[in-house]
Motif scaffolding. Structure first.
Motif, short mmCIF file in Angstrom:
data_model
loop_
_atom_site.label_atom_id
_atom_site.label_comp_id
_atom_site.label_asym_id
_atom_site.label_seq_id
_atom_site.Cartn_x
_atom_site.Cartn_y
_atom_site.Cartn_z
N PRO A 1 -5.88 10.63 -9.08
CA PRO A 1 -6.17 9.23 -9.12
C PRO A 1 -6.82 8.61 -8.04
O PRO A 1 -7.12 7.55 -7.71
N LEU A 2 -6.63 9.55 -7.01
CA LEU A 2 -7.84 9.25 -5.72
C LEU A 2 -9.17 8.81 -6.15
O LEU A 2 -9.77 7.81 -5.75
N TYR A 3 -9.58 9.37 -7.39
CA TYR A 3 -10.93 9.54 -7.60
C TYR A 3 -11.08 8.00 -8.38
O TYR A 3 -11.94 7.07 -8.01
N SER A 4 -10.43 7.93 -9.27
CA SER A 4 -10.51 6.47 -9.85
C SER A 4 -10.11 5.39 -9.19
O SER A 4 -11.09 4.49 -9.12
N ALA A 5 -9.23 5.49 -8.08
CA ALA A 5 -9.21 4.44 -7.05
C ALA A 5 -10.31 4.12 -6.17
O ALA A 5 -10.86 3.05 -6.07
N ALA A 6 -10.91 5.30 -5.76
CA ALA A 6 -12.23 5.25 -4.92
C ALA A 6 -13.29 4.50 -5.87
O ALA A 6 -14.12 3.72 -5.16
N LEU A 7 -13.54 4.88 -7.15
CA LEU A 7 -14.63 4.48 -7.82
C LEU A 7 -14.38 2.93 -8.05
O LEU A 7 -15.30 2.07 -8.11
N ALA A 8 -13.18 2.54 -8.42
CA ALA A 8 -12.92 1.00 -8.48
C ALA A 8 -13.24 0.51 -7.31
O ALA A 8 -14.09 -0.71 -7.19
N PRO B 1 -12.18 -8.35 -5.82
CA PRO B 1 -11.62 -8.08 -7.12
C PRO B 1 -11.75 -6.57 -7.45
O PRO B 1 -10.96 -6.10 -8.43
N LYS B 2 -12.75 -5.96 -6.71
CA LYS B 2 -12.51 -4.36 -6.58
C LYS B 2 -11.29 -3.82 -6.12
O LYS B 2 -11.09 -2.99 -6.66
N VAL B 3 -10.63 -4.52 -5.11
CA VAL B 3 -9.45 -3.90 -4.70
C VAL B 3 -8.34 -4.09 -5.65
O VAL B 3 -7.58 -3.38 -6.11
N LYS B 4 -8.38 -5.22 -6.48
CA LYS B 4 -7.26 -5.45 -7.52
C LYS B 4 -7.41 -4.47 -8.58
O LYS B 4 -6.53 -4.09 -9.06
N ARG B 5 -8.77 -3.91 -8.80
CA ARG B 5 -8.71 -3.05 -10.01
C ARG B 5 -8.30 -1.59 -9.45
O ARG B 5 -8.13 -0.77 -10.44
N VAL B 6 -8.13 -1.19 -8.26
CA VAL B 6 -7.53 -0.05 -7.65
C VAL B 6 -6.26 0.33 -8.16
O VAL B 6 -5.23 -0.56 -7.89
N GLU B 7 -5.91 1.43 -8.78
CA GLU B 7 -4.80 1.70 -9.21
C GLU B 7 -4.47 3.37 -8.48
O GLU B 7 -5.23 4.04 -8.46
N LYS C 1 -0.64 -1.36 -1.98
CA LYS C 1 -1.22 -0.64 -3.00
C LYS C 1 -2.53 -0.13 -2.51
O LYS C 1 -2.69 1.20 -2.47
N LEU C 2 -3.34 -0.97 -1.69
CA LEU C 2 -4.54 -0.39 -1.31
C LEU C 2 -4.24 1.13 -0.28
O LEU C 2 -4.98 2.02 -0.32
N ARG D 1 2.38 -22.83 -1.63
CA ARG D 1 0.84 -23.55 -2.41
C ARG D 1 -0.10 -23.40 -1.01
O ARG D 1 0.32 -23.28 -0.02
N GLY D 2 -1.19 -23.34 -1.64
CA GLY D 2 -2.37 -23.55 -0.91
C GLY D 2 -2.70 -22.37 0.05
O GLY D 2 -3.18 -22.48 1.03
N LYS D 3 -2.35 -21.10 -0.35
CA LYS D 3 -2.73 -20.07 0.41
C LYS D 3 -4.36 -20.07 0.40
O LYS D 3 -5.13 -20.15 -0.58
N LEU D 4 -4.92 -19.27 1.41
CA LEU D 4 -6.17 -19.22 1.64
C LEU D 4 -6.86 -17.98 0.68
O LEU D 4 -7.66 -17.93 0.15
N LEU D 5 -5.82 -17.01 0.91
CA LEU D 5 -6.27 -15.59 0.41
C LEU D 5 -5.14 -15.40 -0.69
O LEU D 5 -3.86 -15.36 -0.58
N THR D 6 -5.70 -15.40 -1.96
CA THR D 6 -4.67 -15.30 -3.01
C THR D 6 -5.16 -14.25 -4.08
O THR D 6 -6.43 -13.65 -3.88
N LEU D 7 -4.19 -13.97 -4.98
CA LEU D 7 -4.76 -12.90 -5.97
C LEU D 7 -5.86 -13.32 -6.71
O LEU D 7 -6.78 -12.25 -7.13
#
Lengths: 496, 496
Positions: free
Chosen positions: A190-197, A28-34, B342-343, A17-23
């Motif tokens: 997918p480097l491209y889509s990842a970089a754009l995200a 959010p840009k990093v989260k969108r990377v695939e 992932k990143l 519980r109580g992490k400083l850095l969470t999902l």
């Protein structure tokens, strides 16, 4: 020891519980990377390998990772000359050793002389070692039939990925409807889509034509561009030639059309040409965007802004681990170039062993040098085997009902289309998976073959594919193709 | 050839009208990036070197680049054992060679066995080669007196810079008053300010206390934090220990205070510990943040989120060109760690030669191995020379009226304060330069010594400094110090 127990939870990554850095509150840009090429399916493959080592029984004894273009991992041997020079650069004491050919020593000495303190352990200039940039420029001039290349326009990089992201960074700007739009092919690497995200740019998808061997049609570019202009500011057109994951080789005419389109529509061109030496199909030939641009005359060659990318990871050498590469920028505003130079300086320099390797790739042994014969023999053998495997793959896949496969004209992959029965599609949905991921996961579990689902690269709605590298040695490749064939028939039956 | 003439303007980078990508429409975040360590003064130094080669007469015959911590460029010889193993990894044929010691061969074999296809030319896992991550974890455990380290928390990287930027990427979010704020010391290493500019995060400056040997006071941290809370969301505290550019070594007490502060104020800690083996001053000792954190008990060790960074570029090895490094993340939310994994996978993997090198650094020859004696002799010689040069630098600078210099307790730099006469300050303003840049440029032109102005690192308003590395060989360092002394006296006289 006390804290061994106390910190057990923390050390083993049990959620707390109580992490400083969470999902929820991370970038959010990093989260969108695939990045499917090393996504969940590869993680499962690594897990299965571990299970095999631990003695868990499986219907297979090894996992074959055909998900990535990693030549050495697939058993391809390094080119002797390249590695001799790298050993000499690493440990210059060996320069006294008679077992090394003179040309290898000469290259090593030249590289070392260009390094700070004559050591590949010194930082280089951020743009790359000057004499290597000169060699790259000569290589390009020779490749392009004499069209001049300016070493000031060459930037060495940490693999091509690094250079591609760097150029995208320069080009991205704006908010809302002014956000930079970047045109990329579908299927794409997918480097491209990842970089754009990550850069928060707008992805503009243009579709390659599967029915015409994954060729590119300017009409489709125009459709995608005009639609995108409604909601963003399209500024960049990315092309991968030879194609990844689709293996097509663009015709000269098509390249001309693309350049004309880029000029008319004011697009910055990014030409990903890392597979330029991987062309197999008869009648196909690699044409660099630079060469075609300059042959189109001064109203193009002095006008169209472009960057072209190359790498030490592919072609005949397959030295992925060294992370070597370069880009050439053409017609870039000098003020922007100064910004580019500043930007790359923050990371100090590309890995120097990778730079040294690149130097050998652009300046290989010459006919009058002692290493020439062996070098050519090794190089030719790798490329001939790849050409054979490209043909074999196409032929065998096309014998399987429900798999259709375009010729692998170039690069290192096949991207066949697979028909999936409706019941399989429903079952996948039930399990919360996209259908081709469901298919590939099942293939992995049942046959130990790791592929990347087509959805990781993008594909037309309702179609399904996978990417497989053609790199395994011929006998193993035959086995892989047979296993996929058997699996596909079984899968089709199971869900019919 | 015709287009040689036609494209002359384009090839030579002459500005042209109507560029697509210009200073005005490029990424504004990239424009804001600054990196003084390789900034305009270094570009001028490279130019001067070229002029010297072309025979232009100068008051000196070589440029001494004391702007960067580049050990090999300054003549430091590579450590034999490291380079032997790297040569063996590059060209495994050498494993048959009797000239290499058995322990070097053993290491090379172990590394090769952990590589795909037994080649350092294969991609590794994106997080780094597994057995090397285990070796790193053992190294940390040993360094920290047995406090456990989990290999799953180790990420190998392309130098420490790469890892630092990656962690910052995860942490950056929000708009307006919610933008992530990152606390960095002033003076700082400009990678931090550059990364924050590029990521559009808010830089929160806390000042080190020059009068107390550049020590860090929690009161100052608190002041900076509370002020920043008015306009952003402070989430991260970055510490460089031993300090760059300031050379201080933090006391254990101070580290405890910082950790307590981070916990109370909910800050993610980033501990840049790349100079951990570079400690020279008597009474000073390196304490890792990890160790202190765990010694503070479970309410800290299970709670404070942290990343710590290390590199192969500094210490006794100075292998900057290989771009090797690692980070350890502690108490990171497992979901965030999955995002981190992932990143990093998008860039495929850190350079494998750099990973191999790192393995040797964390797992050097042991007393019962044949390479031990030579290795220890070489290592000790480098560190002893650095300690001597650290003292020498402080002593000589403090004899110069108008230069005051804190002891170089650790790292590789001195950051002395210089008094500039008002007339020099006025003259600099006239020429549109910051005063310490004016000073350093003049030093470069007159003496051929390249330093970095203090303004590139940040300094208290109205004070002036420069950063100089202590890496030149002792005799050359003495010469450099004498030249700076003479220049400073001359400069002071000229503008008085």
């Amino acid at each position: 020891i006390m804290w061994r127990a106390l910190t057990h939870a923390a050390m083993n990554g049990v959620p707390q519980r109580g992490k400083l850095l969470t999902l929820d509150n991370m970038n959010p840009k990093v989260k969108r990377v695939e990045y499917a090429v090393r996504g969940p399916i590869v993680q499962r493959a690594v897990q299965i390998e571990k299970e095999l080592r631990e003695g868990v029984k499986k219907p297979f004894t090894e996992v074959i990772k055909a998900n990535i273009g990693d030549a050495h991992a697939m058993g391809q041997k390094p080119i002797t000359f390249l590695r001799q020079v790298l050993a000499l650069c690493s440990y210059p004491e060996l320069l006294k050793d008679n077992q090394f050919p003179e040309d290898a020593k000469k290259r090593a000495q030249r590289i070392l002389e260009a390094c700070g303190g004559h050591s590949i352990g010194a930082y280089s200039a951020s743009q790359g070692i000057e004499c290597i940039r000169h060699d790259v420029a000569h290589f390009i001039e020779k490749r392009d039939g004499g069209i001049p290349s300016n070493p000031d326009n060459i930037y060495l990089s940490t693999g091509a990925s690094d250079a591609i992201v760097t150029i995208l960074k320069l080009l991205v700007s704006g908010e809302g409807r002014d956000r930079t739009g970047v045109m990329i092919s579908i299927p794409q690497y997918p480097l491209y889509s990842a970089a754009l995200a990550e850069l928060d740019a707008v992805q503009i998808s243009y579709y390659l034509d599967e029915d015409k061997c994954w060729s590119l049609d300017v009409k489709e570019l125009r459709r995608a561009l005009y639609a995108a202009r409604q909601h963003c500011n399209p500024r960049v057109l990315c092309i991968i030639n030879p194609g990844n994951p689709t293996g097509q080789v663009q015709s000269r005419q098509c390249i001309e059309d693309v350049i004309r389109f880029a000029k008319e529509e004011n697009l910055f061109l990014m030409a990903d040409e890392v597979y330029q030496d991987n062309v197999y199909a008869e009648g196909c030939q690699f044409h660099s965007f630079k060469k075609v641009l300059f042959e189109m005359g001064p109203e193009y060659s002095s006008k169209v802004e472009m960057a072209s990318f190359h790498s030490t990871s592919k072609c005949y050498m397959g030295e992925c681990g060294f992370r070597g590469g370069y880009m050439e920028v053409i017609n870039m505003d000098p003020e922007v170039k100064a910004q580019l130079t500043k930007l790359v300086s923050v990371r100090l320099c590309p890995p120097v062993p990778g730079q040294a390797l690149l130097d050998l790739v652009v300046n290989p042994p010459q006919p009058d040098e002692p290493s020439y014969a062996t070098f050519m023999k090794e190089r030719t053998a790798v490329l001939a085997a790849l050409a054979e495997k490209a043909k074999l793959t196409e032929q065998i896949f096309n014998t399987v009902p429900g798999i259709t496969c375009n010729p692998v004209q170039g690069a290192m992959y096949t991207f066949p289309r697979i028909s999936l029965p409706q019941k399989a599609i429903d079952k996948a949905k039930e399990e919360g998976q996209v259908p081709d991921m469901f298919y590939c996961m099942k293939l992995l579990e049942e046959e130990g073959i790791c592929l990347v689902p087509g959805s990781g690269f993008g594909q037309r709605e309702g179609t399904f594919h996978f990417r497989m590298t053609i790199l395994p040695p011929t006998e193993k490749l035959k086995l892989v193709l047979k296993k996929i064939k058997d699996f596909h028939l079984r899968f089709t039956k199971e869900f019919s």
